[in-house]
Motif scaffolding. Structure first.
Motif, PDB file in Angstrom:
ATOM      1  N   ARG A  42       0.870  -1.367  -0.097  1.00  0.00           N
ATOM      2  CA  ARG A  42       0.106   0.099   0.131  1.00  0.00           C
ATOM      3  C   ARG A  42       0.741   1.160  -0.006  1.00  0.00           C
ATOM      4  NH1 ARG A  42      -5.419  -0.716   1.388  1.00  0.00           N
ATOM      5  NH2 ARG A  42      -5.957  -2.696   1.687  1.00  0.00           N
ATOM      6  N   LEU A  43       1.643   1.148   0.601  1.00  0.00           N
ATOM      7  CA  LEU A  43       2.792   2.456   0.793  1.00  0.00           C
ATOM      8  C   LEU A  43       3.427   2.693  -0.543  1.00  0.00           C
ATOM      9  CD1 LEU A  43       4.578   1.875   4.310  1.00  0.00           C
ATOM     10  CD2 LEU A  43       2.633   3.741   3.707  1.00  0.00           C
ATOM     11  N   THR A  44       3.896   1.557  -1.237  1.00  0.00           N
ATOM     12  CA  THR A  44       4.397   1.652  -2.580  1.00  0.00           C
ATOM     13  C   THR A  44       3.553   2.311  -3.653  1.00  0.00           C
ATOM     14  OG1 THR A  44       5.771  -0.177  -2.160  1.00  0.00           O
ATOM     15  CG2 THR A  44       5.670   0.380  -4.200  1.00  0.00           C
ATOM     16  N   ARG A  45       2.299   1.836  -3.404  1.00  0.00           N
ATOM     17  CA  ARG A  45       1.269   2.533  -4.287  1.00  0.00           C
ATOM     18  C   ARG A  45       0.999   3.886  -4.035  1.00  0.00           C
ATOM     19  NH1 ARG A  45      -2.098  -2.435  -2.802  1.00  0.00           N
ATOM     20  NH2 ARG A  45      -1.746  -4.016  -4.136  1.00  0.00           N
ATOM     21  N   ILE A  46       0.820   4.229  -2.945  1.00  0.00           N
ATOM     22  CA  ILE A  46       0.585   5.720  -2.260  1.00  0.00           C
ATOM     23  C   ILE A  46       1.814   6.474  -2.616  1.00  0.00           C
ATOM     24  CG2 ILE A  46       0.522   7.211  -0.406  1.00  0.00           C
ATOM     25  CD1 ILE A  46      -1.132   5.088   1.112  1.00  0.00           C
ATOM     26  N   ALA A  47       3.021   5.988  -2.716  1.00  0.00           N
ATOM     27  CA  ALA A  47       4.221   6.679  -3.127  1.00  0.00           C
ATOM     28  C   ALA A  47       4.135   7.081  -4.737  1.00  0.00           C
ATOM     29  CB  ALA A  47       5.482   6.069  -2.585  1.00  0.00           C
ATOM     30  N   GLY A  48       3.944   5.944  -5.104  1.00  0.00           N
ATOM     31  CA  GLY A  48       3.813   6.032  -6.764  1.00  0.00           C
ATOM     32  C   GLY A  48       2.809   7.005  -7.195  1.00  0.00           C
ATOM     33  N   ALA A  49       1.593   6.970  -6.685  1.00  0.00           N
ATOM     34  CA  ALA A  49       0.644   7.910  -7.078  1.00  0.00           C
ATOM     35  C   ALA A  49       0.744   9.370  -6.822  1.00  0.00           C
ATOM     36  CB  ALA A  49      -0.628   7.429  -6.269  1.00  0.00           C
ATOM     37  N   ASN A  50       1.463   9.358  -5.440  1.00  0.00           N
ATOM     38  CA  ASN A  50       1.820  10.832  -5.278  1.00  0.00           C
ATOM     39  C   ASN A  50       2.966  11.506  -6.163  1.00  0.00           C
ATOM     40  OD1 ASN A  50       0.072  11.067  -3.181  1.00  0.00           O
ATOM     41  ND2 ASN A  50       1.328  10.339  -1.616  1.00  0.00           N
ATOM     42  N   GLY A  51       3.867  10.529  -6.438  1.00  0.00           N
ATOM     43  CA  GLY A  51       4.906  10.940  -7.318  1.00  0.00           C
ATOM     44  C   GLY A  51       4.444  11.243  -8.628  1.00  0.00           C
ATOM     45  N   ILE A  58       4.404  19.733 -11.909  1.00  0.00           N
ATOM     46  CA  ILE A  58       5.573  20.273 -12.560  1.00  0.00           C
ATOM     47  C   ILE A  58       5.470  20.352 -13.961  1.00  0.00           C
ATOM     48  CG2 ILE A  58       8.091  19.972 -12.891  1.00  0.00           C
ATOM     49  CD1 ILE A  58       8.352  18.291 -10.320  1.00  0.00           C
ATOM     50  N   VAL A  59       4.968  19.355 -14.520  1.00  0.00           N
ATOM     51  CA  VAL A  59       4.909  19.622 -16.172  1.00  0.00           C
ATOM     52  C   VAL A  59       3.955  20.519 -16.623  1.00  0.00           C
ATOM     53  CG1 VAL A  59       3.950  18.076 -18.214  1.00  0.00           C
ATOM     54  CG2 VAL A  59       5.564  17.083 -16.443  1.00  0.00           C
ATOM     55  N   VAL A  60       2.922  20.755 -15.979  1.00  0.00           N
ATOM     56  CA  VAL A  60       1.919  21.693 -16.018  1.00  0.00           C
ATOM     57  C   VAL A  60       2.368  23.133 -15.751  1.00  0.00           C
ATOM     58  CG1 VAL A  60      -0.482  22.495 -15.083  1.00  0.00           C
ATOM     59  CG2 VAL A  60      -0.280  20.238 -15.844  1.00  0.00           C
ATOM     60  N   GLY A  61       3.163  23.167 -14.716  1.00  0.00           N
ATOM     61  CA  GLY A  61       3.541  24.450 -14.189  1.00  0.00           C
ATOM     62  C   GLY A  61       4.895  24.876 -15.420  1.00  0.00           C
ATOM     63  N   VAL A  75      -3.110  20.711  -5.700  1.00  0.00           N
ATOM     64  CA  VAL A  75      -2.145  19.490  -5.736  1.00  0.00           C
ATOM     65  C   VAL A  75      -2.165  18.711  -4.292  1.00  0.00           C
ATOM     66  CG1 VAL A  75       0.407  18.760  -6.141  1.00  0.00           C
ATOM     67  CG2 VAL A  75      -0.738  20.376  -7.560  1.00  0.00           C
ATOM     68  N   MET A  76      -1.798  19.410  -3.236  1.00  0.00           N
ATOM     69  CA  MET A  76      -1.820  18.802  -1.984  1.00  0.00           C
ATOM     70  C   MET A  76      -3.122  18.161  -1.590  1.00  0.00           C
ATOM     71  SD  MET A  76       0.114  21.835   0.407  1.00  0.00           S
ATOM     72  CE  MET A  76      -0.192  20.889   1.966  1.00  0.00           C
ATOM     73  N   ALA A  77      -4.054  18.611  -1.829  1.00  0.00           N
ATOM     74  CA  ALA A  77      -5.439  18.211  -1.746  1.00  0.00           C
ATOM     75  C   ALA A  77      -5.539  16.723  -2.804  1.00  0.00           C
ATOM     76  CB  ALA A  77      -6.918  19.067  -1.917  1.00  0.00           C
ATOM     77  N   LEU A  78      -5.166  16.685  -3.902  1.00  0.00           N
ATOM     78  CA  LEU A  78      -5.338  15.655  -4.639  1.00  0.00           C
ATOM     79  C   LEU A  78      -4.478  14.460  -4.178  1.00  0.00           C
ATOM     80  CD1 LEU A  78      -6.353  14.670  -7.194  1.00  0.00           C
ATOM     81  CD2 LEU A  78      -4.730  15.459  -8.610  1.00  0.00           C
ATOM     82  N   MET A  79      -3.362  14.948  -3.621  1.00  0.00           N
ATOM     83  CA  MET A  79      -2.336  14.011  -3.013  1.00  0.00           C
ATOM     84  C   MET A  79      -2.914  13.133  -1.729  1.00  0.00           C
ATOM     85  SD  MET A  79       1.303  15.815  -3.629  1.00  0.00           S
ATOM     86  CE  MET A  79       2.208  14.718  -2.657  1.00  0.00           C
ATOM     87  N   LEU A  80      -3.692  14.153  -1.138  1.00  0.00           N
ATOM     88  CA  LEU A  80      -4.357  13.736   0.176  1.00  0.00           C
ATOM     89  C   LEU A  80      -5.503  12.598  -0.207  1.00  0.00           C
ATOM     90  CD1 LEU A  80      -4.847  13.678   3.274  1.00  0.00           C
ATOM     91  CD2 LEU A  80      -6.317  15.664   2.775  1.00  0.00           C
ATOM     92  N   VAL A  81      -6.178  13.163  -1.297  1.00  0.00           N
ATOM     93  CA  VAL A  81      -7.258  12.115  -1.511  1.00  0.00           C
ATOM     94  C   VAL A  81      -6.744  10.827  -2.165  1.00  0.00           C
ATOM     95  CG1 VAL A  81      -9.181  11.894  -3.324  1.00  0.00           C
ATOM     96  CG2 VAL A  81      -8.911  13.905  -2.103  1.00  0.00           C
ATOM     97  N   ALA A  82      -5.609  10.963  -2.858  1.00  0.00           N
ATOM     98  CA  ALA A  82      -4.882   9.601  -3.443  1.00  0.00           C
ATOM     99  C   ALA A  82      -4.422   8.869  -2.226  1.00  0.00           C
ATOM    100  CB  ALA A  82      -3.812   9.901  -4.448  1.00  0.00           C
ATOM    101  N   THR A  83      -3.851   9.351  -1.399  1.00  0.00           N
ATOM    102  CA  THR A  83      -3.283   8.675  -0.191  1.00  0.00           C
ATOM    103  C   THR A  83      -4.358   7.911   0.747  1.00  0.00           C
ATOM    104  OG1 THR A  83      -1.283  10.323   0.253  1.00  0.00           O
ATOM    105  CG2 THR A  83      -2.016   8.956   2.006  1.00  0.00           C
ATOM    106  N   LEU A  84      -5.534   8.642   1.004  1.00  0.00           N
ATOM    107  CA  LEU A  84      -6.487   8.259   1.804  1.00  0.00           C
ATOM    108  C   LEU A  84      -7.304   6.939   0.819  1.00  0.00           C
ATOM    109  CD1 LEU A  84      -8.277  11.197   3.255  1.00  0.00           C
ATOM    110  CD2 LEU A  84      -6.836   9.615   4.504  1.00  0.00           C
TER     111      LEU A  84
END
Length: 238
Positions: A42-51, A58-61, A75-84
């Motif tokens: 699960r941690l591996t999937r979370i790290a991959g999704a957040n990456g 960065i690409v969009v920026g 971006v932070m909200a999206l990472m939080l949603v993905a993590t949960l």
């Protein structure tokens, strides 16, 4: 003066408790490792999704322009949603017997343990300690399979026992109607046949593990169809 019979009985009780404690310890260790592996996945999937989210940001920026405060919050909200979402997602279903036959040899013990765990609710209570014992045997077997060629005859014999005979044997039992599982047939109830068969499989895996440890691959490769011969007779095994 103590009765010698009482002394022997107490010694026997101590040995039985010690054996039960070793089995419980092995069972708990195996389950603990499965939980640790699940958390790691699960941690591996979370790290991959957040990456991926960060890379996309960065690409969009770079392509569009700075995201600004609102973009950073998004971006932070999206990472939080993905993590949960990934942390609370249900575990992957256990492999089916068909998938077990296709699992790489090195991963076969772990995948078979997951399959065994899923069978526990459908089997009688006396079978559960044997499932745990088989899981412990498989956990012991795991490091020895790392150096075994998947195409070797010994590997084929191991795969046959663990991914074919074991699921087929349990599946045959589960096909018996519940009201007939304690009705004797040919001198034994289906429940008793299940217990005897699981005990035999557990012992066979232990013997295979010992032969692998000794490098006796020839003996391991010639074991043959012991389970069919034992429980279905020569005609059924042919």
């Amino acid at each position: 003066m103590s009765d010698p019979h009482d002394i022997m009985q107490r010694a026997s009780d101590v040995l039985e408790r010690a054996a039960a404690n070793r089995l419980a310890g092995g069972r708990n260790n195996a389950r603990g490792r499965r939980k640790v592996n699940e958390v790691a996945r699960r941690l591996t999937r979370i790290a991959g999704a957040n990456g991926l989210i960060l890379v996309a940001a960065i690409v969009v920026g770079l392509a569009v322009g700075p995201l600004g405060l609102l973009g950073a919050v998004g971006v932070m909200a999206l990472m939080l949603v993905a993590t949960l979402a990934l942390a609370m997602a249900p575990s992957a279903p256990p492999p089916s017997p068909d998938k077990l036959r296709q699992v790489p040899l090195a991963a076969l013990p772990a995948q078979t343990e997951r399959w065994l765990e899923a069978q526990r609710p459908a089997l009688p209570a006396p079978a559960v300690p044997l499932l745990d014992a088989i899981a412990i045997r498989l956990d012991t077997l795991r490091p020895q399979l790392a150096g075994l060629n998947d195409t070797a005859p010994a590997a084929a014999e191991l795969r046959k026992l663990v991914s074919e005979q074991l699921p087929e044997f349990v599946g045959d039992y589960q096909k018996v109607p519940a009201n007939l599982r304690q009705v004797p047939r040919n001198g034994k109830t289906p429940d008793a046949q299940l217990i005897d068969g699981l005990r035999l499989i557990e012992q066979e895996i232990g013997d295979m593990t010992a032969e692998l440890a000794q490098g006796d691959l020839d003996s391991l490769a010639t074991r043959g169809r012991f389970l069919e011969i034992k429980y279905r007779g020569d005609e059924g095994a042919a």
